[in-house]
Write a protein that holds these residues in place. Structure first.
Motif, PDB file in Angstrom:
ATOM      1  N   LYS A   1      -0.437  -3.398 -16.690  1.00 37.62           N
ATOM      2  CA  LYS A   1       0.939  -3.855 -16.512  1.00 37.62           C
ATOM      3  C   LYS A   1       1.907  -2.671 -16.683  1.00 37.62           C
ATOM      4  O   LYS A   1       2.823  -2.467 -15.899  1.00 37.62           O
ATOM      5  CB  LYS A   1       1.225  -4.938 -17.552  1.00 37.62           C
ATOM      6  N   GLY A   2       1.642  -1.874 -17.726  1.00 36.68           N
ATOM      7  CA  GLY A   2       2.520  -0.746 -18.035  1.00 36.68           C
ATOM      8  C   GLY A   2       2.538   0.310 -16.949  1.00 36.68           C
ATOM      9  O   GLY A   2       3.538   0.985 -16.747  1.00 36.68           O
ATOM     10  N   LEU A   3       1.425   0.447 -16.260  1.00 40.48           N
ATOM     11  CA  LEU A   3       1.346   1.495 -15.232  1.00 40.48           C
ATOM     12  C   LEU A   3       1.805   1.007 -13.853  1.00 40.48           C
ATOM     13  O   LEU A   3       1.626   1.687 -12.855  1.00 40.48           O
ATOM     14  CB  LEU A   3      -0.089   2.030 -15.131  1.00 40.48           C
ATOM     15  N   THR A   4       2.401  -0.191 -13.813  1.00 39.68           N
ATOM     16  CA  THR A   4       2.814  -0.763 -12.527  1.00 39.68           C
ATOM     17  C   THR A   4       3.687   0.196 -11.717  1.00 39.68           C
ATOM     18  O   THR A   4       3.421   0.477 -10.546  1.00 39.68           O
ATOM     19  CB  THR A   4       3.578  -2.093 -12.725  1.00 39.68           C
ATOM     20  N   LYS A   5       4.728   0.738 -12.364  1.00 35.03           N
ATOM     21  CA  LYS A   5       5.652   1.630 -11.630  1.00 35.03           C
ATOM     22  C   LYS A   5       4.950   2.901 -11.192  1.00 35.03           C
ATOM     23  O   LYS A   5       5.148   3.388 -10.085  1.00 35.03           O
ATOM     24  CB  LYS A   5       6.855   1.981 -12.511  1.00 35.03           C
ATOM     25  N   THR A   6       4.134   3.449 -12.088  1.00 33.53           N
ATOM     26  CA  THR A   6       3.387   4.668 -11.749  1.00 33.53           C
ATOM     27  C   THR A   6       2.410   4.388 -10.616  1.00 33.53           C
ATOM     28  O   THR A   6       2.271   5.172  -9.676  1.00 33.53           O
ATOM     29  CB  THR A   6       2.616   5.188 -12.987  1.00 33.53           C
ATOM     30  N   ARG A   7       1.739   3.226 -10.711  1.00 32.23           N
ATOM     31  CA  ARG A   7       0.749   2.860  -9.684  1.00 32.23           C
ATOM     32  C   ARG A   7       1.441   2.748  -8.322  1.00 32.23           C
ATOM     33  O   ARG A   7       0.958   3.276  -7.330  1.00 32.23           O
ATOM     34  CB  ARG A   7       0.098   1.524 -10.073  1.00 32.23           C
ATOM     35  N   ASN A   8       2.583   2.082  -8.308  1.00 32.05           N
ATOM     36  CA  ASN A   8       3.318   1.947  -7.042  1.00 32.05           C
ATOM     37  C   ASN A   8       3.729   3.317  -6.513  1.00 32.05           C
ATOM     38  O   ASN A   8       3.684   3.580  -5.315  1.00 32.05           O
ATOM     39  CB  ASN A   8       4.574   1.083  -7.233  1.00 32.05           C
ATOM     40  N   ASN A   9       4.133   4.186  -7.432  1.00 27.13           N
ATOM     41  CA  ASN A   9       4.589   5.520  -7.060  1.00 27.13           C
ATOM     42  C   ASN A   9       3.443   6.361  -6.488  1.00 27.13           C
ATOM     43  O   ASN A   9       3.576   6.988  -5.449  1.00 27.13           O
ATOM     44  CB  ASN A   9       5.193   6.204  -8.295  1.00 27.13           C
ATOM     45  N   ILE A  10       2.307   6.356  -7.189  1.00 27.18           N
ATOM     46  CA  ILE A  10       1.172   7.164  -6.720  1.00 27.18           C
ATOM     47  C   ILE A  10       0.498   6.504  -5.520  1.00 27.18           C
ATOM     48  O   ILE A  10       0.384   7.087  -4.452  1.00 27.18           O
ATOM     49  CB  ILE A  10       0.133   7.379  -7.851  1.00 27.18           C
ATOM     50  N   LEU A  11       0.085   5.253  -5.714  1.00 22.27           N
ATOM     51  CA  LEU A  11      -0.707   4.608  -4.658  1.00 22.27           C
ATOM     52  C   LEU A  11       0.120   4.235  -3.440  1.00 22.27           C
ATOM     53  O   LEU A  11      -0.389   4.230  -2.326  1.00 22.27           O
ATOM     54  CB  LEU A  11      -1.410   3.366  -5.211  1.00 22.27           C
ATOM     55  N   GLY A  12       1.412   3.943  -3.687  1.00 23.80           N
ATOM     56  CA  GLY A  12       2.281   3.631  -2.549  1.00 23.80           C
ATOM     57  C   GLY A  12       2.208   4.749  -1.528  1.00 23.80           C
ATOM     58  O   GLY A  12       1.893   4.535  -0.359  1.00 23.80           O
ATOM     59  N   GLY A  13       2.437   5.970  -2.005  1.00 20.96           N
ATOM     60  CA  GLY A  13       2.402   7.138  -1.119  1.00 20.96           C
ATOM     61  C   GLY A  13       1.021   7.407  -0.568  1.00 20.96           C
ATOM     62  O   GLY A  13       0.847   7.665   0.627  1.00 20.96           O
ATOM     63  N   VAL A  14       0.022   7.327  -1.442  1.00 20.18           N
ATOM     64  CA  VAL A  14      -1.358   7.621  -1.037  1.00 20.18           C
ATOM     65  C   VAL A  14      -1.834   6.616   0.014  1.00 20.18           C
ATOM     66  O   VAL A  14      -2.352   6.994   1.061  1.00 20.18           O
ATOM     67  CB  VAL A  14      -2.304   7.624  -2.261  1.00 20.18           C
ATOM     68  N   ASP A  15      -1.637   5.336  -0.278  1.00 20.28           N
ATOM     69  CA  ASP A  15      -2.116   4.304   0.652  1.00 20.28           C
ATOM     70  C   ASP A  15      -1.391   4.356   2.004  1.00 20.28           C
ATOM     71  O   ASP A  15      -1.971   4.058   3.041  1.00 20.28           O
ATOM     72  CB  ASP A  15      -1.999   2.903   0.025  1.00 20.28           C
ATOM     73  N   GLN A  16      -0.138   4.768   1.942  1.00 19.83           N
ATOM     74  CA  GLN A  16       0.617   4.905   3.196  1.00 19.83           C
ATOM     75  C   GLN A  16      -0.037   5.987   4.072  1.00 19.83           C
ATOM     76  O   GLN A  16      -0.218   5.802   5.280  1.00 19.83           O
ATOM     77  CB  GLN A  16       2.059   5.298   2.879  1.00 19.83           C
ATOM     78  N   VAL A  17      -0.400   7.093   3.427  1.00 18.89           N
ATOM     79  CA  VAL A  17      -1.068   8.179   4.169  1.00 18.89           C
ATOM     80  C   VAL A  17      -2.422   7.697   4.694  1.00 18.89           C
ATOM     81  O   VAL A  17      -2.766   7.907   5.853  1.00 18.89           O
ATOM     82  CB  VAL A  17      -1.255   9.431   3.269  1.00 18.89           C
ATOM     83  N   LEU A  18      -3.186   7.033   3.817  1.00 17.54           N
ATOM     84  CA  LEU A  18      -4.533   6.578   4.212  1.00 17.54           C
ATOM     85  C   LEU A  18      -4.470   5.606   5.385  1.00 17.54           C
ATOM     86  O   LEU A  18      -5.314   5.640   6.275  1.00 17.54           O
ATOM     87  CB  LEU A  18      -5.240   5.913   3.024  1.00 17.54           C
ATOM     88  N   SER A  19      -3.444   4.758   5.381  1.00 19.81           N
ATOM     89  CA  SER A  19      -3.397   3.745   6.443  1.00 19.81           C
ATOM     90  C   SER A  19      -2.803   4.294   7.750  1.00 19.81           C
ATOM     91  O   SER A  19      -3.031   3.745   8.812  1.00 19.81           O
ATOM     92  CB  SER A  19      -2.599   2.522   5.980  1.00 19.81           C
ATOM     93  N   SER A  20      -2.043   5.394   7.647  1.00 16.84           N
ATOM     94  CA  SER A  20      -1.421   5.877   8.889  1.00 16.84           C
ATOM     95  C   SER A  20      -2.262   6.939   9.605  1.00 16.84           C
ATOM     96  O   SER A  20      -1.894   7.411  10.662  1.00 16.84           O
ATOM     97  CB  SER A  20      -0.001   6.379   8.626  1.00 16.84           C
ATOM     98  N   PHE A  21      -3.400   7.307   9.007  1.00 17.54           N
ATOM     99  CA  PHE A  21      -4.288   8.258   9.685  1.00 17.54           C
ATOM    100  C   PHE A  21      -5.625   7.600  10.008  1.00 17.54           C
ATOM    101  O   PHE A  21      -6.165   6.859   9.196  1.00 17.54           O
ATOM    102  CB  PHE A  21      -4.556   9.475   8.789  1.00 17.54           C
ATOM    103  N   THR A  22      -6.139   7.874  11.194  1.00 18.27           N
ATOM    104  CA  THR A  22      -7.466   7.342  11.524  1.00 18.27           C
ATOM    105  C   THR A  22      -8.524   8.417  11.343  1.00 18.27           C
ATOM    106  O   THR A  22      -9.664   8.132  11.028  1.00 18.27           O
ATOM    107  CB  THR A  22      -7.515   6.826  12.984  1.00 18.27           C
ATOM    108  N   LYS A  23      -8.099   9.690  11.528  1.00 24.83           N
ATOM    109  CA  LYS A  23      -9.112  10.728  11.297  1.00 24.83           C
ATOM    110  C   LYS A  23      -8.656  11.702  10.210  1.00 24.83           C
ATOM    111  O   LYS A  23      -7.459  11.863   9.947  1.00 24.83           O
ATOM    112  CB  LYS A  23      -9.464  11.456  12.595  1.00 24.83           C
ATOM    113  N   ILE A  24      -9.659  12.324   9.584  1.00 24.28           N
ATOM    114  CA  ILE A  24      -9.382  13.231   8.480  1.00 24.28           C
ATOM    115  C   ILE A  24      -9.212  14.641   9.045  1.00 24.28           C
ATOM    116  O   ILE A  24     -10.186  15.300   9.394  1.00 24.28           O
ATOM    117  CB  ILE A  24     -10.535  13.188   7.450  1.00 24.28           C
ATOM    118  N   ASP A  25      -7.951  15.062   9.150  1.00 22.34           N
ATOM    119  CA  ASP A  25      -7.698  16.408   9.691  1.00 22.34           C
ATOM    120  C   ASP A  25      -6.705  17.147   8.796  1.00 22.34           C
ATOM    121  O   ASP A  25      -6.326  16.671   7.728  1.00 22.34           O
ATOM    122  CB  ASP A  25      -7.195  16.327  11.131  1.00 22.34           C
TER     123      ASP A  25
END
Length: 315
Positions: free
Chosen positions: A21-45
Motif C-alpha cells: 500500500k505504501g509503495l503505491t505512488k512509487t509503484r505507479n511512478n516506476i512501473l507506469g513509465g516502464v510498462d508504457q515503454v514495454l507496451s509501446s515497443f514490439t521489438k527490443i532495439d
C-alpha cells in the motif's frame, strides 16, 4: 506452529500489506513509465533501451543506476535469447532484486552488545526512528538504553524522552547545549554497568555546518572506542525518501564524514520517489537496513529486497 512464530508471521504479512500500500505512488511512478515503454515497443532495439533507461531515471533511480540496470539487461536479454518485451519485465524484477540484495550478517549488531549511532539531518525522522528501533528490540527481550546526544535542539531531547517512555527504555540525557561527548560518555558507562544489549545514540544533524558535525562525530567515536572497545559499532544514516535525489546527495555527504554501516529510509508511504532506495544501495554500496512505511510504532521493519521488489511489482 508455536504462537510466537504465528504472531511473527502475522506481523510480517501485515507489514508486507502496508508495504504494498505504501509503495503505491512509487509503484505507479516506476512501473507506469516502464510498462508504457514495454507496451509501446514490439521489438527490443536501441530505441527501446533508451526509452526504458529514461523511464528509470524519471522514476528516481538516478542516471548511474539506470545505466547499470540497462547494461545488465542487455547482457541478460542476449544470454536468455529474449525476443519479447514481456520477458524484459521479468528480467527487470530479477535485476532489481539482485541490486538490492543484502548480506546475511547485516543485523549481527542486534545479537551482540552494540552501540548504534544514528545520524542524519533534522526533519528526516531520526528521533522517531530511534524510538521505533528501541521499541522493537525491547519487545524482543533486549535491554536498550537511549542517549540524547543531539543537545543542539531542545525539542530533540524532549522528543526522545517521550519515545523512551513509550518504549519503556532508559534515557541518558543532559541539558540543552551541553557537550554531546559528555552525554555519550555517561551513556556508555550506564550501558556497561547495566549490561545493556543496545545503546542507541541520537546525534545533531547540522549538515550545513559540516566541519562542526565532523568534529562532534569524531569526538563521539573516540569516546566510544576508548570507553567501550569491545562493543560492536553501528552507524545508521536516516534519510527521508520523499526528498528523492536530495537524499542521495545527503548520503554522499555523510559518507565523507562517517563510516556508515546502514541506511534507514523513512516516509516511503507518502512518496513517489521510493526508487531512491535502489539508487542509494547501488551507487553508494551502503545497504538499506530499515524502511518506514507509516507513523505507527510497528511501521518500521528490517529491509527485505525480495519483499520490496515484489511489492513494487505487486507480485
Amino acid at each position: 506452529m508455536p504462537q510466537e512464530q504465528e504472531e511473527e508471521g502475522k506481523k510480517k504479512r501485515g507489514f508486507f500489506g502496508k508495504l504494498v500500500k505504501g509503495l503505491t505512488k512509487t509503484r505507479n511512478n516506476i512501473l507506469g513509465g516502464v510498462d508504457q515503454v514495454l507496451s509501446s515497443f514490439t521489438k527490443i532495439d536501441e530505441d527501446f533501451y533508451e526509452e526504458l533507461e529514461e523511464a528509470l531515471i524519471v522514476a528516481d533511480l538516478g542516471v548511474n543506476t539506470a545505466m547499470t540496470i540497462i547494461e545488465d539487461l542487455r547482457e541478460k536479454v542476449k544470454e536468455n535469447k529474449i525476443k519479447d518485451t514481456a520477458g524484459v519485465r521479468e528480467l527487470l524484477m530479477e535485476e532489481l532484486k539482485e541490486l538490492m540484495k543484502n548480506e546475511d550478517d547485516l543485523y549481527e549488531f542486534t545479537e551482540k552488545k552494540s552501540v548504534v549511532l544514528v545520524i542524519g539531518v533534522n526533519g528526516v525522522g531520526k528521533t522517531t526512528t530511534i524510538g521505533k528501533l528501541a521499541n522493537q528490540y525491547k519487545q524482543k527481550g533486549k535491554k536498550v538504553i537511549l542517549a540524547a546526544a543531539d543537545t543542539f535542539r531542545a525539542a530533540a531531547i524532549d522528543q526522545l524522552a517521550e519515545w523512551s517512555n513509550r518504549a519503556g527504555v532508559e534515557l541518558i540525557s543532559q541539558q540543552e547545549n551541553s557537550d554531546p561527548g559528555a552525554v555519550v560518555f555517561d551513556a556508555v558507562q550506564a550501558a556497561k554497568a547495566r549490561e545493556a544489549d543496545l545503546l542507541i545514540c541520537d546525534t545533531a544533524g547540522r549538515l550545513h555546518n559540516k566541519k562542526n558535525l565532523m568534529e562532534e562525530l569524531r569526538k563521539i567515536f573516540k569516546i566510544i572506542n576508548r570507553e567501550y572497545p569491545e562493543a560492536h559499532k553501528e552507524v545508521l544514516l536516516v534519510l527521508d525518501s520523499t526528498t528523492g535525489q536530495n537524499a542521495l546527495q545527503q548520503a554522499k555527504q555523510f559518507k565523507d564524514i562517517a563510516d556508515i554501516t546502514g541506511i534507514v529510509l523513512t516516509k516511503l508511504d507518502g512518496t513517489a520517489k521510493g526508487g531512491i532506495a535502489v539508487a542509494i544501495q547501488t551507487e553508494l554500496n551502503i545497504p538499506v537496513k530499515y524502511i518506514g512505511v507509516g507513523e505507527g510504532i510497528d511501521d518500521m521493519q528490517q529491509f527485505n529486497s525480495e519483499e520490496f521488489v515484489s511489492a513494487l511489482f505487486e507480485e
